[in-house]
Design an enzyme around this catalytic site. Structure first.
Site, short mmCIF file in Angstrom:
data_model
loop_
_atom_site.label_atom_id
_atom_site.label_comp_id
_atom_site.label_asym_id
_atom_site.label_seq_id
_atom_site.Cartn_x
_atom_site.Cartn_y
_atom_site.Cartn_z
N GLY A 156 5.60 181.71 39.96
CA GLY A 156 6.50 180.56 40.09
C GLY A 156 7.89 180.95 39.62
N CYS A 166 22.15 162.29 22.80
CA CYS A 166 22.11 161.87 21.41
C CYS A 166 20.94 162.54 20.70
CB CYS A 166 22.01 160.37 21.32
SG CYS A 166 23.58 159.62 21.66
#
Ligand code: PLP
Length: 507
Positions: A322, A400
């Site tokens: 992959g 954040c």
């Protein structure tokens, strides 16, 4: 060579690696790390023959730029190296309709790890008989899709799954269809990451049937006796971002042993052996992965030797790369928004005393790997080169989270500034496919580039796309000026590069 941690077993943060001395040329594009088409033209990074400032202007940032020739070239390299075997592209690394078509057209097989990956590949016209479905908890609906579409293999992962699949397969056979071809996934007690592998008697993880407990043999015998299923072979997958073949060789030894046990128990000689994926790529210039030719030669040799020792015919091999196909050819472009020098204390031993936090307009929502695996990336100033002195930098996102880091430690020219473009290398695998909407940031587009032509293969998610899922907001239009609404003109990269230093061609 240098090792860097990869994979979920290294999820805990380790201390930042020593960043080392700055390279002589901060703008250089190491061919180990950058896409095959990456060049500097008058200082500016070009990908697939397109300048990055134009790509950023036309498509916005953050932006995944996929070098089609690199992606398909690596797929072709695996297909050529494994000419007598089946190469399955592990699509969870990155899948979209265009990629499914490339893989189909180039003659490879495709692995799906969920019903929706399978549905996407089928919708793109991928031939069902070249698809394998993986997963440790396939639902009835997922299995039914696999059976109805006639996929090449269901990779069996548990006894519950066999119980679920048998009635569906029997119904297909009763209706005149063929038995469902399956592999038994074995857990061989080899766990490999980067440079080390660990061989154990047991493996404490969720995938597959344990070889050590005898479950794998029990499953194989049970499936062989089930007329609605056709056991074509065995499967093993030992890890990811692996840099040498020793772990695969150890796994092959054990799984060929199981082929022998199956023959002894049932007289059945299984014809297929799938050794999984996990072939490593270079994220940093010092990384030194093995290429497909070496992998193919060593795996072929070890399987042949193990089979000879047990007097078994050599099965048809399959591998499932992959990352090694999708990873290296894609770059993420970001625009720098803020730069904050942070004092690091007294230093000593000549250590740098200031770290510049360079904030870009994406982050852990488009690349979770640094936060999740402590993965290492590198990046360059992309819209220009500079001969300013090196400055110690940390490239962070705008989320954040203080763990929202893209590149933990690197040297960038000291004159980087807001509005400059950064390109992070080798982001093609497990970045877009793991993207989230954290902080309601929107998934970036993917643009394929080749021979000077750029094609958006996945468009940018819009705030309207996200509002559409919200019961209260479904019919509320987002503010017209909301960020990442399709914008006619994006400011990224529009600053003039002509007045800057160091406009020299490199490759
Ligand atoms: C994820 C996965 C792969 C691909 O792993 P890479 O590290 O991307 O090569 C192959 N096979 C199976 C079963 C997988 O789960």
């Amino acid at each position: 060579m240098r090792a860097h941690p990869a994979g979920p077993l290294h999820g805990g943060m380790t201390p930042p690696p020593s960043v080392g001395l700055p390279p002589a040329d901060l703008g250089v594009l190491d061919p180990q790390v950058w896409p095959r088409s990456a060049r500097r033209v008058d200082g500016e990074l070009h990908l697939g023959g397109r300048p990055v400032t134009e790509l950023a202007r036309a498509h916005g940032t953050p932006l995944f730029v996929l070098d089609e020739a690199d992606f398909r070239g690596r797929a072709a390299d695996f297909a050529a190296a494994f000419a007598d075997a089946d190469v399955h592209y592990a699509s969870k690394a990155f899948l979209c309709g265009q990629v499914a078509r490339w893989i189909a057209d180039d003659g490879l097989h495709l692995d799906a790890c969920s019903g929706n990956e399978l549905a996407l590949a089928l919708a793109a016209g991928f031939p069902a008989d070249r698809i394998a479905l993986h997963g440790n908890n396939k639902s009835l609906v997922e299995l039914q899709l696999a059976v109805d579409s006639g996929i090449g293999h269901v990779v069996l992962d548990s006894f519950d799954e066999i119980d679920r699949l048998v009635p569906m397969a029997a119904a297909r056979v009763a209706a005149g269809g063929a038995p469902v071809p399956v592999l038994v996934r074995t857990t061989v007690g080899i766990e490999a990451h980067t440079h080390e592998f660990i061989a154990t008697a047991h493996e404490d993880q969720k995938f597959g049937f344990s070889l050590a407990t005898g479950d794998a043999l029990t499953a194989a015998v049970r499936v062989i006796r089930e007329p609605a299923l056709r056991l074509t072979g065995l499967h093993s997958h030992i890890g990811s971002q692996i840099f040498d073949t020793a772990g695969f060789e150890a796994a092959a030894h054990r799984v060929v042993g199981l082929l022998g046990q199956v023959r002894q128990a049932t007289g059945e000689v299984l014809g297929e052996l799938n050794l999984g994926g996990g072939f490593g790529i270079a994220y940093l210039p010092d990384d030194d992965p093995v290429g497909p030719d070496d992998v193919a030669r060593r795996l072929g040799a070890v399987v042949a030797a193990e089979c000879a020792a047990l007097d078994l015919p050599v099965p048809r091999l399959a591998v499932e790369p992959g990352r090694a196909i999708a990873g290296p050819g894609t770059v993420t472009l970001y625009e720098i928004g803020t730069i904050k020098p942070v004092r690091l204390g007294s230093g000593g031993h000549g250590a740098p005393q200031v770290r510049n936090y360079v904030s870009v307009d994406g982050g852990m929502s488009d690349n979770i790997r640094t936060a999740l695996y402590d993965a290492s990336y590198t990046c360059v100033l992309a819209n220009r080169t500079s001969d300013a002195p090196p400055a110690l930098c940390r490239v962070v996102g705008k989320h954040c989270e203080s763990g929202d880091v893209l590149v933990r430690d690197l040297w960038l020219p000291a004159d980087v500034q807001p509005g400059d473009l950064l390109a992070v290398a080798a982001t093609g695998a497990y970045c877009w496919s793991m993207a989230s909407n954290y902080n309601y940031l929107l998934k970036p587009p993917v643009v394929a580039v080749r021979d000077g032509v750029a094609t958006e293969v996945v468009r940018r998610q819009t705030l309207s796309d996200v509002f559409a899922l919200d019961a209260v907001l479904a019919d509320v239009p987002p503010p017209a000026t909301a960020p990442s609404q399709p914008a006619p003109e994006h400011p990224a990269g529009v600053r003039s590069t002509s007045s800057r230093v160091g406009a020299e061609a490199q490759s």
